[in-house]
Motif scaffolding. Structure first.
Motif, PDB file in Angstrom:
ATOM      1  N   HIS B  19      -4.818   9.900   6.631  1.00  0.00           N
ATOM      2  CA  HIS B  19      -4.474  10.858   7.670  1.00  0.00           C
ATOM      3  C   HIS B  19      -2.968  10.831   7.967  1.00  0.00           C
ATOM      4  O   HIS B  19      -2.321  11.869   8.033  1.00  0.00           O
ATOM      5  CB  HIS B  19      -5.305  10.514   8.908  1.00  0.00           C
ATOM      6  N   GLN B  20      -2.400   9.638   8.088  1.00  0.00           N
ATOM      7  CA  GLN B  20      -0.978   9.530   8.402  1.00  0.00           C
ATOM      8  C   GLN B  20      -0.112  10.070   7.273  1.00  0.00           C
ATOM      9  O   GLN B  20       0.889  10.730   7.499  1.00  0.00           O
ATOM     10  CB  GLN B  20      -0.620   8.071   8.656  1.00  0.00           C
ATOM     11  N   GLU B  21      -0.550   9.775   6.062  1.00  0.00           N
ATOM     12  CA  GLU B  21       0.178  10.209   4.878  1.00  0.00           C
ATOM     13  C   GLU B  21       0.279  11.742   4.890  1.00  0.00           C
ATOM     14  O   GLU B  21       1.332  12.334   4.683  1.00  0.00           O
ATOM     15  CB  GLU B  21      -0.583   9.713   3.655  1.00  0.00           C
ATOM     16  N   GLN B  22      -0.854  12.352   5.173  1.00  0.00           N
ATOM     17  CA  GLN B  22      -0.951  13.812   5.186  1.00  0.00           C
ATOM     18  C   GLN B  22      -0.065  14.382   6.296  1.00  0.00           C
ATOM     19  O   GLN B  22       0.677  15.327   6.090  1.00  0.00           O
ATOM     20  CB  GLN B  22      -2.427  14.202   5.414  1.00  0.00           C
ATOM     21  N   ASP B  23      -0.166  13.741   7.450  1.00  0.00           N
ATOM     22  CA  ASP B  23       0.586  14.176   8.618  1.00  0.00           C
ATOM     23  C   ASP B  23       2.076  14.210   8.316  1.00  0.00           C
ATOM     24  O   ASP B  23       2.772  15.192   8.599  1.00  0.00           O
ATOM     25  CB  ASP B  23       0.296  13.176   9.753  1.00  0.00           C
ATOM     26  N   PHE B  24       2.544  13.123   7.664  1.00  0.00           N
ATOM     27  CA  PHE B  24       3.977  13.065   7.398  1.00  0.00           C
ATOM     28  C   PHE B  24       4.385  14.061   6.320  1.00  0.00           C
ATOM     29  O   PHE B  24       5.471  14.643   6.378  1.00  0.00           O
ATOM     30  CB  PHE B  24       4.387  11.646   6.997  1.00  0.00           C
ATOM     31  N   SER B  25       3.513  14.256   5.333  1.00  0.00           N
ATOM     32  CA  SER B  25       3.796  15.276   4.308  1.00  0.00           C
ATOM     33  C   SER B  25       3.997  16.634   4.957  1.00  0.00           C
ATOM     34  O   SER B  25       4.933  17.362   4.634  1.00  0.00           O
ATOM     35  CB  SER B  25       2.618  15.377   3.334  1.00  0.00           C
ATOM     36  N   ASP B  26       3.089  16.936   5.895  1.00  0.00           N
ATOM     37  CA  ASP B  26       3.196  18.220   6.596  1.00  0.00           C
ATOM     38  C   ASP B  26       4.517  18.317   7.345  1.00  0.00           C
ATOM     39  O   ASP B  26       5.201  19.347   7.317  1.00  0.00           O
ATOM     40  CB  ASP B  26       2.046  18.369   7.605  1.00  0.00           C
ATOM     41  N   THR B  63      11.993   9.377   0.988  1.00  0.00           N
ATOM     42  CA  THR B  63      11.769   9.457   2.430  1.00  0.00           C
ATOM     43  C   THR B  63      10.350   9.011   2.780  1.00  0.00           C
ATOM     44  O   THR B  63      10.131   8.257   3.718  1.00  0.00           O
ATOM     45  CB  THR B  63      11.978  10.902   2.913  1.00  0.00           C
ATOM     46  N   LYS B  64       9.427   9.508   1.969  1.00  0.00           N
ATOM     47  CA  LYS B  64       8.027   9.137   2.226  1.00  0.00           C
ATOM     48  C   LYS B  64       7.841   7.633   2.134  1.00  0.00           C
ATOM     49  O   LYS B  64       7.159   7.019   2.951  1.00  0.00           O
ATOM     50  CB  LYS B  64       7.096   9.832   1.217  1.00  0.00           C
ATOM     51  N   GLN B  65       8.463   7.058   1.108  1.00  0.00           N
ATOM     52  CA  GLN B  65       8.313   5.628   0.899  1.00  0.00           C
ATOM     53  C   GLN B  65       8.876   4.853   2.096  1.00  0.00           C
ATOM     54  O   GLN B  65       8.245   3.927   2.609  1.00  0.00           O
ATOM     55  CB  GLN B  65       9.036   5.211  -0.395  1.00  0.00           C
ATOM     56  N   ALA B  66      10.078   5.303   2.563  1.00  0.00           N
ATOM     57  CA  ALA B  66      10.707   4.624   3.695  1.00  0.00           C
ATOM     58  C   ALA B  66       9.802   4.718   4.919  1.00  0.00           C
ATOM     59  O   ALA B  66       9.638   3.764   5.683  1.00  0.00           O
ATOM     60  CB  ALA B  66      12.066   5.243   3.991  1.00  0.00           C
ATOM     61  N   HIS B  67       9.224   5.892   5.076  1.00  0.00           N
ATOM     62  CA  HIS B  67       8.344   6.113   6.217  1.00  0.00           C
ATOM     63  C   HIS B  67       7.110   5.225   6.129  1.00  0.00           C
ATOM     64  O   HIS B  67       6.682   4.597   7.092  1.00  0.00           O
ATOM     65  CB  HIS B  67       7.929   7.587   6.242  1.00  0.00           C
ATOM     66  N   ARG B  68       6.557   5.159   4.909  1.00  0.00           N
ATOM     67  CA  ARG B  68       5.352   4.365   4.680  1.00  0.00           C
ATOM     68  C   ARG B  68       5.630   2.901   5.016  1.00  0.00           C
ATOM     69  O   ARG B  68       4.842   2.235   5.678  1.00  0.00           O
ATOM     70  CB  ARG B  68       4.932   4.497   3.221  1.00  0.00           C
ATOM     71  N   GLU B  69       6.789   2.445   4.537  1.00  0.00           N
ATOM     72  CA  GLU B  69       7.126   1.042   4.798  1.00  0.00           C
ATOM     73  C   GLU B  69       7.309   0.784   6.276  1.00  0.00           C
ATOM     74  O   GLU B  69       7.000  -0.293   6.776  1.00  0.00           O
ATOM     75  CB  GLU B  69       8.380   0.645   4.017  1.00  0.00           C
ATOM     76  N   GLY B  70       7.821   1.782   6.962  1.00  0.00           N
ATOM     77  CA  GLY B  70       7.986   1.624   8.409  1.00  0.00           C
ATOM     78  C   GLY B  70       6.651   1.600   9.124  1.00  0.00           C
ATOM     79  O   GLY B  70       6.504   0.981  10.164  1.00  0.00           O
ATOM     80  N   ARG B  71       5.704   2.307   8.526  1.00  0.00           N
ATOM     81  CA  ARG B  71       4.408   2.428   9.173  1.00  0.00           C
ATOM     82  C   ARG B  71       3.605   1.127   9.102  1.00  0.00           C
ATOM     83  O   ARG B  71       2.826   0.805   9.962  1.00  0.00           O
ATOM     84  CB  ARG B  71       3.620   3.527   8.475  1.00  0.00           C
TER      85      ARG B  71
END
Lengths: 114, 882
Positions: B19-26, B63-71
């Motif tokens: 869900h979070q992955e999708q949210d951030f993609s959006d 960016t996604k990766q950085a976000h994922r790592e932050g999550r």
């Protein structure tokens, strides 16, 4: 003005909080744009770096987010300041002002003969 | 505060990802869209607008990766990914997963269960204060290295020794305890007053014995065992101060022992009283009926204490030559006394379970090895796509850990059931002599042991496939032609593992064979009597009523007559000691007319009723049996066994000869009237001693065993025996009705041998199974690797027979090496279990041959299946498949 300055360590969060205080709820792109504009295009901001910072602030409870519609009817995620965020902004702004004031005083001092 | 909150969110962020992955993609998509639109509005071309927006973002994936790592927490997230992948891999190969887990949990379960026993019996300190300072003190007799201490010797030892801070004695025995429903014989212990202080045990209720409470004039007091308190007194606090009747003597309850107190040498004792009333034995220096426990003074070693008491014993020997000749001293750590019987068996079993675990680990490793072989391409691809070697190795480790974790959990459950099962195999009597087993459970020790095993196994499993990952060779694996080197390491490594497995299986099989054979021999020792259809029961006549020999003799006759009237009873007799109970209860003798220099002649002493030999079907060799006429009015007579005759009357006819006690006191002199065969009085694995059988009519004893021969199954009469005795006098105590056969089967010796044989046998069977599975795996894998080669051979005209030969030869070579290595190892290993062997050599040829044959046949079977598959390879398909 060829060289742009990178965002100083630790100041991005403060800029985000201040932007949200000034403009109210805003999406990530808007925040990035606003920071660049406010800096008079002196800051070079990699927009991507903004998102981890936003995530961090949200995790810390300084901001919260909500999906909404942008000015031109586009679905976007809007961030807004929380009470914690306001307190954090006030606190960090004060300490930042103090720091710059001290630094300014150092830089202003001229050598006096002893 | 906010840090904690952030970390908490990150940790919980590990879980719901999609869900979070999708949210951030959006979010990113809308960001880019807005940026592009702005750029278009600023007048850029579509292409420019797009490119500028993306470049300003600095890469979507980044960016996604950085976000994922932050999550989340990146490391844990990676581990979880590996875990997820590992689970998927294991799920995809249910055959492999189930086999590996089964083997592991089997090995772990067996080791854990046996270790639980080892821990309880050998490792856990005795439940006393500073238990390492406690020693077992006894005399050293001519026939027994550890023999009872006489009361007067004890008093002198206590007074003269310089090694012990305290020395206290205990003796066994029982009381007739009066309940509302009559009297009941109850096991008890008599101790000197400081016994519990020496052990460092305080009653949980009431008080300990005062010092001086074991003196002659002291009032009768008793301390209850915890279970007695609960079961007989309902756990009531006001039990202290109550008066109970023990052997008809009013006795005050003064305390209750704590629940975890146990003292193995007197395991089942319900009542603990003092030695305040000396029995006849304790009044004589020559009568030995006590054992002692002592606490060493600081800095005194067991060895020094032994020298000290030995010196005292020497001194007493000079002082009292009549009673103390050849009476030395014996001192050992108390823990040795308590675990001496079970230690070699437990260590054997522990070794057996460790070997089984080793086989299981080897099998699982080789399975993993085979699998890693099959996954070389997968890993080569992942490597080529940029996965760091460390990441690939981490994947292996994760898979190993998952396997081990699952195997450990199942293994713990299996171990728990196995512990329950083993405990249920012990009889109640056995458990009371091994009270340290009563609180068997998952202690921190056992969990720690399990953890160590699990870590070792995990280490092995993650290392094995990682061995197969030489990074340089990875690129080769991508080439299709790679075939030559693929199997060599495996063949060398895997094949050696199988040899090791087979060798271990041989060791366990030989061990099981030897123990089984010992057990068989033990159960088939010559008893010189017929144990079938014999029922037995112990009878205790209360001393208050039956205080004269004549009264005892009359009551005995009444009991025998009463039981004889039962249907199916053909003969009834009594004896003071049942056969197969162990050497002991001895008499010291001196033959009249033989030279005597104070030698220590010790013989087993039994008092029997006239029909005893007839009842147990013992064979008279010479002379006559005792008769009803041999009573107190007639001169004393005895029947001796063959060992007695051989030992003391070599080349002489003993019939009519007389002997007596060491001092030849007139009432000790007896005439030999008969010689009986060597009835096995001893435990099954002990030597036959000289024995004398005296007439109960002439030497009555208030405690004896009733022996009843029945025409049918002896079990059917057991329930009515007590009733028959109580018809004579309800005040008579009876206990322990068992058939003779049950007694033999349940005897400690038989039990220990049987359990060892069964358990090692079980391990051996599993080892055989696992070893054969391992061999099958190796051969089957080798066949699959050589499909093409075999196809070529067959295309070139090789006959099926030669293909069989090719495969079976490889299997045969491994089997032979395994068996030979195993035989060599087992001859060495068997010397370690020498103590457990009875009537069997550690190099017993038939056992070795049988094991080799069994394993050979099993191996043949295991390799025949893949050989057949190899021989049925269709050469055309085999060549095309590549």
């Amino acid at each position: 003005m060829g060289d742009k300055t990178d965002v100083w360590q630790g100041t991005l969060a403060l800029m985000v909080l201040k932007t949200l205080e000034t403009l109210g709820p805003l999406h990530g792109y808007g925040i990035a744009r606003r920071i660049e504009q406010t800096s008079g295009d002196l800051l070079s901001l990699n927009y991507g770096t903004l998102y981890p910072a936003l995530l961090r602030l949200e995790q810390e409870g300084a901001i919260e987010s909500e999906w909404g519609l942008s000015e031109n009817n586009r679905k976007a995620k809007f961030y807004s300041l929380t009470r914690t965020g306001r307190r954090q902004l006030a606190h960090e702004a004060r300490s930042w002002e103090q720091t710059t004031a001290i630094l300014a005083r150092f830089l202003a001092a001229t050598g006096e003969p002893s | 505060m906010k840090r904690i909150r952030a970390w908490f969110l990150r940790i919980t962020g590990i879980v719901p990802k999609q869900h979070q992955e999708q949210d951030f993609s959006d979010e990113l998509a809308s960001h880019l869209q807005m940026h592009i639109e702005d750029n278009l509005r600023a007048g850029m071309t579509a292409e420019q607008a797009r490119r500028e927006a993306y470049s300003k973002l600095g890469g979507v994936e980044h960016t996604k990766q950085a976000h994922r790592e932050g999550r989340t927490i990146p490391f844990i997230d990676g581990v979880l990914q590996d875990l997820h992948y590992a689970l998927r891999q294991l799920q995809r190969n249910p055959g492999f997963t189930v086999t590996a887990m089964l083997m592991l949990s089997l090995g772990i379960g067996a080791s854990v269960a046996i270790f639980a026993f080892v821990d309880a019996a050998l490792l856990k300190p005795l439940p006393y204060a500073d238990p390492t300072r406690l020693v077992d003190v006894a005399e050293r007799g001519a026939s027994f290295s550890r023999s009872n201490l006489s009361y007067q010797d004890y008093e002198d030892w206590k007074r003269l020794n310089k090694s012990f801070s305290s020395l206290d004695v205990y003796s066994g025995g029982g009381y007739l305890y009066r309940t509302s429903s009559g009297v009941e014989p109850v096991p008890a212990a008599r101790v000197s007053d400081g016994f519990f202080r020496t052990l460092g045990i305080h009653p949980m209720l009431g008080r300990d014995f005062y010092s001086g409470e074991d003196q002659q004039n002291a009032a009768a007091t008793v301390i209850l065992a915890y279970n007695t308190w609960i079961q007989r007194f309902g756990g009531r606090k006001d039990v202290v101060g109550q008066i109970i009747s023990l052997d008809g003597v009013p006795t005050t309850v003064i305390g209750v022992l704590p629940p975890d107190f146990h003292f193995a040498p007197r395991g089942a004792a319900e009542f603990w009283t003092t030695t305040h009333q000396h029995n006849g034995c304790e009044k004589r220096r020559s009568c030995h009926n006590l054992f002692a426990v002592a606490r060493l003074k600081d800095g005194v070693s067991v060895q020094a204490a032994l020298m000290d008491v030995t010196a005292i014993a020497k001194q007493l020997e000079i002082q009292y030559p009549g009673s103390n000749r050849d009476q030395g001293a014996f001192v050992q750590p108390l823990s040795d006394l308590i675990v001496q019987d079970i230690r070699p068996i437990l260590l054997t079993l522990l070794a057996g379970s460790a070997l089984l675990l080793l086989i299981a680990c080897i099998n699982v490793s080789s399975l993993l090895l085979v699998r890693s072989e099959g996954r070389r391409r997968e890993f080569a691809v992942r490597g080529a796509l940029g996965a760091a070697p460390i990441r690939l190795i981490r994947q292996f480790i994760t898979e190993g850990l998952v396997l081990v974790a699952a195997g450990t959990v199942v293994g713990l459950a299996a171990g728990y059931s196995l512990i329950r099962l083993l405990l249920s195999l012990f009889s109640k009597d056995m458990l009371s002599s091994m009270p340290y087993l009563s609180h068997l459970g998952f202690t921190p020790h056992i969990l720690g042991f399990t953890l160590i095993i699990a870590l070792l196994a995990a280490g092995i499993f993650s290392a094995t496939p990682a061995l197969r990952l030489p990074t340089t060779a990875m690129r080769e694996a991508l080439n299709d032609g790679d075939r030559g080197s693929a199997g060599t390491l495996w063949r060398r490594f895997g094949a050696n593992l199988v040899v090791l497995e087979l060798a271990i299986a041989v060791v366990l099989l030989v061990g099981a064979g030897l123990l089984g054979k010992s057990f068989y021999r033990l159960l088939h020792v010559d008893l010189a009597f017929d144990p079938n259809n014999l029922a037995t029961l112990f009878v205790s006549l209360p001393a208050t009523t039956y205080n004269k020999d004549e009264l005892i003799v009359t009551a005995t006759h009444k009991i025998i007559d009463q039981v004889s009237t039962f249907p199916g009873v053909t003969s009834v007799a009594i004896t003071s000691v049942l056969p197969v109970s162990g050497n002991g209860n001895t008499d010291w003798i001196r033959v009249i007319g033989h030279p005597f220099h104070g030698e220590h002649n010790e013989v087993n002493e039994r008092e029997i009723s006239p029909d005893y030999f007839k009842t147990i079907h013992a064979q008279l060799l010479r002379g006559r049996f005792l008769t009803q006429q041999d009573d107190a009015t007639r001169p004393r007579v005895t029947v001796i066994n063959k060992a007695f005759a051989d030992r003391y009357f070599p080349g002489e006819d003993p019939i009519g000869k007389k002997y007596g006690g060491g001092d030849l006191a007139p009432d000790s002199v007896k005439e030999i009237v008969g010689i009986v065969d060597n009835i096995r009085e001893s435990a099954l694995n002990e030597d036959i001693w000289p024995a004398e059988y005296k007439a109960h009519n002439q030497d009555a004893d208030a405690f004896f065993a009733l022996v009843v021969r029945t025409s049918g199954d002896a079990k059917s009469i057991l329930p009515s025996l007590s009733a028959a005795v109580h018809q004579v006098d309800p005040g008579i105590g009876t206990l322990n009705e068992l058939t003779m056969q049950q007694r033999i089967d349940d005897s400690q010796t038989a039990y220990l041998h049987r359990s060892a044989a069964w358990l090692v046998g079980g391990f051996a069977a599993l080892a055989l199974l696992l070893g054969i599975i391992g061999l099958y795996g190796v051969i089957a894998y080798s066949v699959s690797q050589r499909t093409r080669e075999i196809g070529v051979r067959m295309a070139l005209g090789a006959a099926r027979g030669s293909v069989y030969q090719l495969i079976l030869k490889e299997a045969g070579r491994l089997t032979v090496i395994g068996i030979v290595a195993g035989i060599l190892c087992s001859i060495g290993a068997a010397t370690f279990i020498r103590k457990l062997l009875f009537g069997t050599h550690s190099w017993d040829i038939t056992t070795l041959a049988a094991v080799s044959l069994l394993l050979g046949l099993a191996a043949l079977l295991a390799s025949f299946i893949p050989a057949r598959r190899a021989a049925s390879i269709n050469p055309v398909e085999a060549l095309r498949a590549e």
